[in-house]
Design an enzyme around this catalytic site. Sequence first.
Site, PDB file in Angstrom:
ATOM      1  N   ARG A 156       0.908  -1.261   0.018  1.00  0.00           N
ATOM      2  CA  ARG A 156      -0.111  -0.110   0.012  1.00  0.00           C
ATOM      3  C   ARG A 156       0.848   1.118  -0.024  1.00  0.00           C
ATOM      4  O   ARG A 156       2.150   1.144   0.600  1.00  0.00           O
ATOM      5  CB  ARG A 156      -0.933   0.029   1.369  1.00  0.00           C
ATOM      6  CG  ARG A 156      -1.932  -1.091   1.265  1.00  0.00           C
ATOM      7  CD  ARG A 156      -2.504  -0.979   2.643  1.00  0.00           C
ATOM      8  NE  ARG A 156      -3.580  -2.177   2.861  1.00  0.00           N
ATOM      9  CZ  ARG A 156      -3.183  -3.427   3.434  1.00  0.00           C
ATOM     10  NH1 ARG A 156      -1.941  -3.523   4.136  1.00  0.00           N
ATOM     11  NH2 ARG A 156      -4.120  -4.388   3.519  1.00  0.00           N
ATOM     12  N   LYS A 180      -2.322  -2.492   7.976  1.00  0.00           N
ATOM     13  CA  LYS A 180      -3.484  -2.065   8.879  1.00  0.00           C
ATOM     14  C   LYS A 180      -3.354  -2.707  10.141  1.00  0.00           C
ATOM     15  O   LYS A 180      -3.111  -3.992  10.171  1.00  0.00           O
ATOM     16  CB  LYS A 180      -4.711  -2.396   7.978  1.00  0.00           C
ATOM     17  CG  LYS A 180      -4.840  -1.670   6.767  1.00  0.00           C
ATOM     18  CD  LYS A 180      -6.174  -2.008   6.243  1.00  0.00           C
ATOM     19  CE  LYS A 180      -6.406  -1.081   5.019  1.00  0.00           C
ATOM     20  NZ  LYS A 180      -7.893  -1.369   4.158  1.00  0.00           N
ATOM     21  N   HIS A 252      -2.485   2.673  -5.779  1.00  0.00           N
ATOM     22  CA  HIS A 252      -3.377   1.232  -5.660  1.00  0.00           C
ATOM     23  C   HIS A 252      -3.453   0.374  -6.975  1.00  0.00           C
ATOM     24  O   HIS A 252      -3.680  -0.652  -7.000  1.00  0.00           O
ATOM     25  CB  HIS A 252      -4.760   1.931  -5.254  1.00  0.00           C
ATOM     26  CG  HIS A 252      -5.188   0.899  -3.900  1.00  0.00           C
ATOM     27  ND1 HIS A 252      -4.400   0.681  -2.875  1.00  0.00           N
ATOM     28  CD2 HIS A 252      -6.284   0.026  -3.566  1.00  0.00           C
ATOM     29  CE1 HIS A 252      -4.986  -0.268  -1.891  1.00  0.00           C
ATOM     30  NE2 HIS A 252      -6.048  -0.663  -2.711  1.00  0.00           N
ATOM     31  N   TYR A 287      -9.934 -10.562  -6.746  1.00  0.00           N
ATOM     32  CA  TYR A 287      -8.834 -10.723  -8.058  1.00  0.00           C
ATOM     33  C   TYR A 287      -9.111 -11.574  -8.777  1.00  0.00           C
ATOM     34  O   TYR A 287      -8.863 -11.514 -10.022  1.00  0.00           O
ATOM     35  CB  TYR A 287      -7.577 -10.491  -7.598  1.00  0.00           C
ATOM     36  CG  TYR A 287      -7.279  -9.235  -6.833  1.00  0.00           C
ATOM     37  CD1 TYR A 287      -6.735  -8.212  -7.347  1.00  0.00           C
ATOM     38  CD2 TYR A 287      -7.508  -9.079  -5.352  1.00  0.00           C
ATOM     39  CE1 TYR A 287      -6.498  -7.161  -6.791  1.00  0.00           C
ATOM     40  CE2 TYR A 287      -7.060  -8.033  -4.647  1.00  0.00           C
ATOM     41  CZ  TYR A 287      -6.665  -6.922  -5.308  1.00  0.00           C
ATOM     42  OH  TYR A 287      -6.170  -5.681  -4.681  1.00  0.00           O
TER      43      TYR A 287
END
Length: 308
Positions: A156, A180, A252, A287
């Site tokens: 990220r 995160k 991204h 994905y």
Amino acid sequence: MPATPAAAVRGYLDHLRVERGLAANTLAAYRRDLDRYLAHLTVLGLSAIEQVREQHVSSFLVALRSGSDGGSPLTASSAARAVVAVRGLHKFLVLEGMSPLDPAGEVRPPSPPRRLPKAIAVGEVEALLDAASLGGTPSALRDRAVLELLYGSGARISEAVGLDVDDLDLVEGLVRLRGKGSKERIVPIGSYAVRALEAYLVRVRPDLVRRGRGTPAVFCNLRGGRLSRQSVWTALQAAAERAGVAAHVSPHTLRHSFATHLLEGGADVRVVQELLGHASVTTTQIYTKVTADTLREVYAASHPRALA
């Protein structure tokens, strides 16, 4: 005397403004959503907030989505925002003793449709990365290094700019990313990213660090501080323009492309999950739809019995 819906909404908005200190734009959005809710309750003939029941809140959600109340039909995300405002209102009224029950507690905001990630082709990624280092200036070498890292690791943008020098092991081709919830993961990076990082660390970073206060950050700005996410955005947009990549790209996009290209190359979805730092494989599985579409196109073009 029972509070009227209008009085209840005024009290809630005052609470948001004074006690919660919401920004003016946020407060205006709450007011618009709750004004529409008040109009809905008026049509239902409800003159006291205590009369509101779960079915009334549910019917408001239906009206938001369909426009049956005379307003514009809202998307799932906009309707969800309005429902959140209504849920906050009724929770506030219960806590303040203005209502004996919460009729909105079980009314769930609609879930927005899951959008497929946007990925760009391998050739476009290569052109973009090459364009980032055009000119060979110090900032160009830095930009090439950070973009190579984003695509080479699936990091990220916040993880990339948050890297410290001690997080890199270029001998083994590994990088430690903090994701995160402060969760750490160690992921491999390829030879292209390693070479770009080595060139930047040897030829550019020492001079940048001397301009500042000795930051441990891997990626530095021209003042010697940690590079910002906005600076990476700007560098990426400039590289995409020079490369002639027509698709809208963001940091991204490189993460999405990393995952999609791995899956197209035969990587297991759970391996990709670990590399991306997703808590659940369900998040990663979005994905696989992209990959399935690619396989379907290849099949349709290649198999002798695929075409009518």
